[in-house]
Design an enzyme around this catalytic site. Structure first.
Site, PDB file in Angstrom:
ATOM      1  CD1 TRP A   1      12.057 -58.009  23.634  1.00  0.00           C
ATOM      2  CD2 TRP A   1      11.078 -56.651  25.128  1.00  0.00           C
ATOM      3  NE1 TRP A   1      10.726 -57.870  23.276  1.00  0.00           N
ATOM      4  CE2 TRP A   1      10.107 -57.039  24.177  1.00  0.00           C
ATOM      5  CE3 TRP A   1      10.697 -55.788  26.162  1.00  0.00           C
ATOM      6  CZ2 TRP A   1       8.785 -56.610  24.219  1.00  0.00           C
ATOM      7  CZ3 TRP A   1       9.369 -55.361  26.207  1.00  0.00           C
ATOM      8  CH2 TRP A   1       8.440 -55.764  25.242  1.00  0.00           C
ATOM      9  CG  ASN A   2       9.043 -59.317  29.220  1.00  0.00           C
ATOM     10  OD1 ASN A   2       9.950 -60.139  29.229  1.00  0.00           O
ATOM     11  ND2 ASN A   2       7.793 -59.639  29.464  1.00  0.00           N
TER      12      ASN A   2
ATOM     13  CD  GLU B   1       7.835 -70.378  32.488  1.00  0.00           C
ATOM     14  OE1 GLU B   1       6.771 -69.743  32.455  1.00  0.00           O
ATOM     15  OE2 GLU B   1       8.044 -71.294  33.312  1.00  0.00           O
ATOM     16  CG  LEU B   2       5.930 -70.723  25.323  1.00  0.00           C
ATOM     17  CD1 LEU B   2       5.340 -71.729  24.357  1.00  0.00           C
ATOM     18  CD2 LEU B   2       7.291 -70.247  24.832  1.00  0.00           C
TER      19      LEU B   2
ATOM     20  CB  CYS C   1       4.460 -63.118  30.133  1.00  0.00           C
ATOM     21  SG  CYS C   1       5.229 -63.441  31.720  1.00  0.00           S
TER      22      CYS C   1
ATOM     23  CE  LYS D   1      18.705 -64.821  21.260  1.00  0.00           C
ATOM     24  NZ  LYS D   1      18.746 -63.380  21.196  1.00  0.00           N
ATOM     25  N   PRO D   2      20.603 -63.696  25.343  1.00  0.00           N
ATOM     26  CG  PRO D   2      21.790 -61.795  26.034  1.00  0.00           C
ATOM     27  CD  PRO D   2      21.974 -63.189  25.494  1.00  0.00           C
TER      28      PRO D   2
ATOM     29  CD  GLU E   1       1.775 -61.890  25.284  1.00  0.00           C
ATOM     30  OE1 GLU E   1       2.306 -62.356  24.251  1.00  0.00           O
ATOM     31  OE2 GLU E   1       2.241 -62.064  26.401  1.00  0.00           O
TER      32      GLU E   1
ATOM     33  N   GLY F   1       9.654 -66.483  26.013  1.00  0.00           N
ATOM     34  CA  GLY F   1       9.391 -65.587  24.893  1.00  0.00           C
ATOM     35  C   GLY F   1       8.047 -65.876  24.283  1.00  0.00           C
ATOM     36  CB  SER F   2       6.589 -64.877  21.072  1.00  0.00           C
ATOM     37  OG  SER F   2       7.547 -65.436  20.191  1.00  0.00           O
TER      38      SER F   2
HETATM   39  P1  NAP Z   1      10.355 -63.395  21.191  1.00  0.00           P
HETATM   40  O1  NAP Z   1      10.298 -62.591  19.968  1.00  0.00           O
HETATM   41  O2  NAP Z   1       9.828 -64.779  21.150  1.00  0.00           O
HETATM   42  O3  NAP Z   1      11.888 -63.404  21.631  1.00  0.00           O
HETATM   43  C1  NAP Z   1      12.320 -64.099  22.771  1.00  0.00           C
HETATM   44  C2  NAP Z   1      13.756 -64.523  22.557  1.00  0.00           C
HETATM   45  O4  NAP Z   1      13.799 -65.432  21.461  1.00  0.00           O
HETATM   46  C3  NAP Z   1      14.689 -63.375  22.208  1.00  0.00           C
HETATM   47  O5  NAP Z   1      15.947 -63.618  22.775  1.00  0.00           O
HETATM   48  C4  NAP Z   1      14.753 -63.467  20.702  1.00  0.00           C
HETATM   49  O6  NAP Z   1      15.944 -62.925  20.174  1.00  0.00           O
HETATM   50  C5  NAP Z   1      14.762 -64.967  20.522  1.00  0.00           C
HETATM   51  N1  NAP Z   1      14.377 -65.416  19.188  1.00  0.00           N
HETATM   52  C6  NAP Z   1      13.622 -64.801  18.262  1.00  0.00           C
HETATM   53  N2  NAP Z   1      13.529 -65.569  17.145  1.00  0.00           N
HETATM   54  C7  NAP Z   1      14.266 -66.684  17.392  1.00  0.00           C
HETATM   55  C8  NAP Z   1      14.577 -67.855  16.635  1.00  0.00           C
HETATM   56  N3  NAP Z   1      14.124 -68.038  15.394  1.00  0.00           N
HETATM   57  N4  NAP Z   1      15.355 -68.803  17.203  1.00  0.00           N
HETATM   58  C9  NAP Z   1      15.851 -68.628  18.445  1.00  0.00           C
HETATM   59  N5  NAP Z   1      15.592 -67.544  19.208  1.00  0.00           N
HETATM   60  C10 NAP Z   1      14.804 -66.590  18.687  1.00  0.00           C
HETATM   61  O7  NAP Z   1       9.635 -62.689  22.402  1.00  0.00           O
HETATM   62  P2  NAP Z   1       9.831 -61.197  22.929  1.00  0.00           P
HETATM   63  O8  NAP Z   1       9.092 -60.286  22.039  1.00  0.00           O
HETATM   64  O9  NAP Z   1      11.281 -60.931  23.174  1.00  0.00           O
HETATM   65  O10 NAP Z   1       9.140 -61.292  24.360  1.00  0.00           O
HETATM   66  C11 NAP Z   1       7.805 -61.129  24.562  1.00  0.00           C
HETATM   67  C12 NAP Z   1       7.103 -62.464  24.696  1.00  0.00           C
HETATM   68  O11 NAP Z   1       7.660 -63.201  25.772  1.00  0.00           O
HETATM   69  C13 NAP Z   1       5.645 -62.301  25.031  1.00  0.00           C
HETATM   70  O12 NAP Z   1       4.890 -63.208  24.275  1.00  0.00           O
HETATM   71  C14 NAP Z   1       5.584 -62.643  26.510  1.00  0.00           C
HETATM   72  O13 NAP Z   1       4.331 -63.088  26.954  1.00  0.00           O
HETATM   73  C15 NAP Z   1       6.611 -63.698  26.602  1.00  0.00           C
HETATM   74  N6  NAP Z   1       7.061 -63.865  27.980  1.00  0.00           N
HETATM   75  C16 NAP Z   1       6.675 -64.983  28.660  1.00  0.00           C
HETATM   76  C17 NAP Z   1       7.054 -65.148  29.987  1.00  0.00           C
HETATM   77  C18 NAP Z   1       6.633 -66.359  30.771  1.00  0.00           C
HETATM   78  O14 NAP Z   1       7.186 -66.571  31.845  1.00  0.00           O
HETATM   79  N7  NAP Z   1       5.718 -67.171  30.292  1.00  0.00           N
HETATM   80  C19 NAP Z   1       7.830 -64.167  30.607  1.00  0.00           C
HETATM   81  C20 NAP Z   1       8.204 -63.040  29.884  1.00  0.00           C
HETATM   82  C21 NAP Z   1       7.817 -62.910  28.557  1.00  0.00           C
HETATM   83  P3  NAP Z   1      16.013 -61.394  19.674  1.00  0.00           P
HETATM   84  O15 NAP Z   1      15.285 -60.566  20.671  1.00  0.00           O
HETATM   85  O16 NAP Z   1      17.474 -61.137  19.673  1.00  0.00           O
HETATM   86  O17 NAP Z   1      15.388 -61.378  18.334  1.00  0.00           O
END
Ligand code: NAP
Length: 489
Positions: free
Chosen positions: A162-163, A261-262, A295, A186-187, A392, A239-240
């Site tokens: 979402w960020n 990209e974590l 991130c 899937k956003p 983080e 994501g995470s």
């Molecule tokens: P997140 O909780 O990992 O969620 C990311 C995506 O994964 C969302 O679309 C989420 O869906 C989905 N998701 C959650 N659980 C899942 C599962 N069991 N199976 C499949 N998909 C699943 O991360 P966030 O809190 O949205 O984002 C923050 C993280 O992203 C931070 O750790 C940040 O550092 C990282 N990030 C990394 C980069 C990079 O380029 N390295 C860039 C931006 C952000 P829902 O939201 O619908 O639950």
């Protein structure tokens, strides 16, 4: 300032409250929905389908069918569609940026920046589409020719956070389409509209049905279907680290290509010889943009003994001037955090730092503006045993650790399982080369706090992931090499 009402954004067709599958705007099979709220006001802005396995499977099937024709289009045709998509975003930048601020909360100026960056990525990969070259390798046989061609991997599954709900997707969707792949997106449930926007854009520029599909809803079910389907040949995830590792494991049985990209835990090192004005300005932007929910945001500041107190004083002074406000307010520099869970994590990190000897120089608590706002915070006397040293924070806290010599600063910066971005400030040329090489991260900013642009390979090492997005390397993630041996020549 806000120029459009929510009704105007919806009326113009940008904010869609349906999923996009096989070129149709559809509801969940069982009619389930969920509400999406503005993080600043917590007021509902729209209602979205809550889909699961069956809808995702249909989207994958649609992408597979569409792949047959899309993968056979010429590079020029694909480039043309993407150029038009980039132009459409630029032509409608103001209204699209407002939609982004509405669902994500970031200041409007930052939302415009994200939209521009997204359009840049789309344009970049429109250009790269025409440079997917092959190779001829000198043959060890006199009568044979060895050719190498690059082919699209096939159907791609993209899951995003979402960020940066628009730009994160642009560096997945654009290279996938440029390469000749089709995609199921899937956003995040918190910011679905900037994901669904790719359906709107695809439709408007005439990308055929099924090439781009967007589903919203139950993350675990959609993720399981995308990772376990043998039709999907590539997963691209931002994501995470926790969810990234889960998806990595789930993808093993079908041996998919992966980009991950974590999470990050970026260090910024301020050496005694740094230009402190430059360091303070870049540290402020690098830390507090998007309310610290980036991130590559600095999570740990390592400041050398000789400038520690002065840097802390100047940073505090600068941070106290940041304007915290609703993202639509004139001059807003820090908006809300995404939700109350994010606030709770920030509060936990501040409380933990305080009990372990950290001193709060400014901020340190919720902002009077509302439940999702937090004061920009500076904490000194940070220690390695604090949560903020390891996790983080994803919030507006600058934690300052003290170090004595160069090696100690490097070792401290590297003492994390993450390796996304690192930054340092110095005026010593030899040190610039030494420290750049020594830092364990995919990206290094030297005397710079903002380093993202479509021209560079963005990505991390260690637990921050695998693969690169952007640059000429970004399209390789969506291509397979095929070697052809021509005998009897
Ligand atoms: P997140 O909780 O990992 O969620 C990311 C995506 O994964 C969302 O679309 C989420 O869906 C989905 N998701 C959650 N659980 C899942 C599962 N069991 N199976 C499949 N998909 C699943 O991360 P966030 O809190 O949205 O984002 C923050 C993280 O992203 C931070 O750790 C940040 O550092 C990282 N990030 C990394 C980069 C990079 O380029 N390295 C860039 C931006 C952000 P829902 O939201 O619908 O639950």
């Amino acid at each position: 300032m806000k120029a459009f009402t929510l009704e105007e954004i919806k009326g113009a067709g940008w904010l869609k409250e349906a999923n996009y599958i096989a070129g149709e705007w559809v509801a969940a099979d069982d009619g389930r929905t969920y509400d999406v709220a503005d993080p600043a006001t917590e007021i509902r802005i729209g209602t979205i389908p809550w889909v699961g396995v069956s809808e995702t499977r249909r989207a994958i099937d649609a992408a597979q069918t569409a792949f047959n024709d899309w993968s056979m289009t010429t590079a020029v045709e694909r480039a043309d569609k993407l150029h038009r998509m980039a132009q459409l975003v630029r032509d409608n930048l103001d209204i699209l940026a407002e939609m982004l601020t509405l669902e994500q909360g970031k200041p409007l100026a930052e939302a415009k920046g994200e939209m521009k960056l997204g359009a840049d990525y789309i344009q970049w990969f429109a250009e790269e589409a025409r440079r997917i070259n092959g190779e001829i390798i000198p043959s060890p046989w006199k009568d044979r020719q060895i050719l190498v061609i690059r082919e699209p991997v096939g159907v791609v599954g993209a899951i995003t956070p979402w960020n940066f709900p628009f730009s994160m997707l642009s560096r997945k969707v654009a290279p996938a389409l440029a390469a000749g792949c089709t995609i199921v997106i899937k956003p995040s449930e918190f910011t679905p509209f900037c994901g669904l926007l790719y359906g709107v854009l695809a439709e408007k520029v005439g990308i055929p049905a099924g090439v781009v599909n967007v589903v919203t809803g139950e993350a675990a079910a959609i993720g399981a279907e995308l990772t376990q389907s043998p039709i999907v040949r590539k997963i691209t995830f931002t994501g995470s680290t926790r969810v990234g590792k889960l998806l990595y494991g789930q993808s093993a049985d079908t041996m998919k290509k992966l980009s991950m990209e974590l999470g990050g835990n970026a260090p910024t090192i301020i050496f005694d010889d740094a230009d402190l004005d430059l360091a303070v300005e870049n540290a402020t932007v690098g830390k507090f943009r998007n309310s610290g929910q980036t991130c590559i945001c600095t999570n740990r500041f390592y400041v050398q003994d000789g400038v520690y107190d002065e840097f802390a004083r100047r940073l505090t002074e600068r941070v106290q001037k940041l304007k915290v406000a609703n993202g639509f307010d004139e001059g807003a520099e820090q908006g809300p955090l995404i939700n109350s869970a994010a606030i709770a994590k920030v509060e936990l990190h501040v409380a933990d730092a305080k009990t372990k000897g950290g001193r709060v120089l400014t901020g340190g608590k919720r902002h009077e503006l509302g439940a999702t706002f937090f004061e920009p915070t500076v904490i000194v006397d940070a220690k390695p045993d604090m949560l903020i040293a390891h996790e983080e924070t994803f919030g507006p806290i600058a934690a300052l650790f003290r170090f004595k010599d160069e090696q100690e600063g490097i070792d401290a910066a590297n003492s994390t399982e993450f390796g996304l971005a690192s930054y340092f400030f110095t005026r010593d040329v030899a040190r610039i080369f030494r420290v750049s090489r020594a830092l364990q991260s995919g990206m290094v900013g030297v005397n710079a706090g903002v380093i993202t642009t479509s021209e560079v390979p963005f990505g991390g090492v260690k637990d921050s992931g695998i693969g690169r997005e952007g640059s000429a390397h970004g399209i390789e993630e969506y291509l397979n090499l095929k070697y052809i041996n021509l005998a009897g020549l």
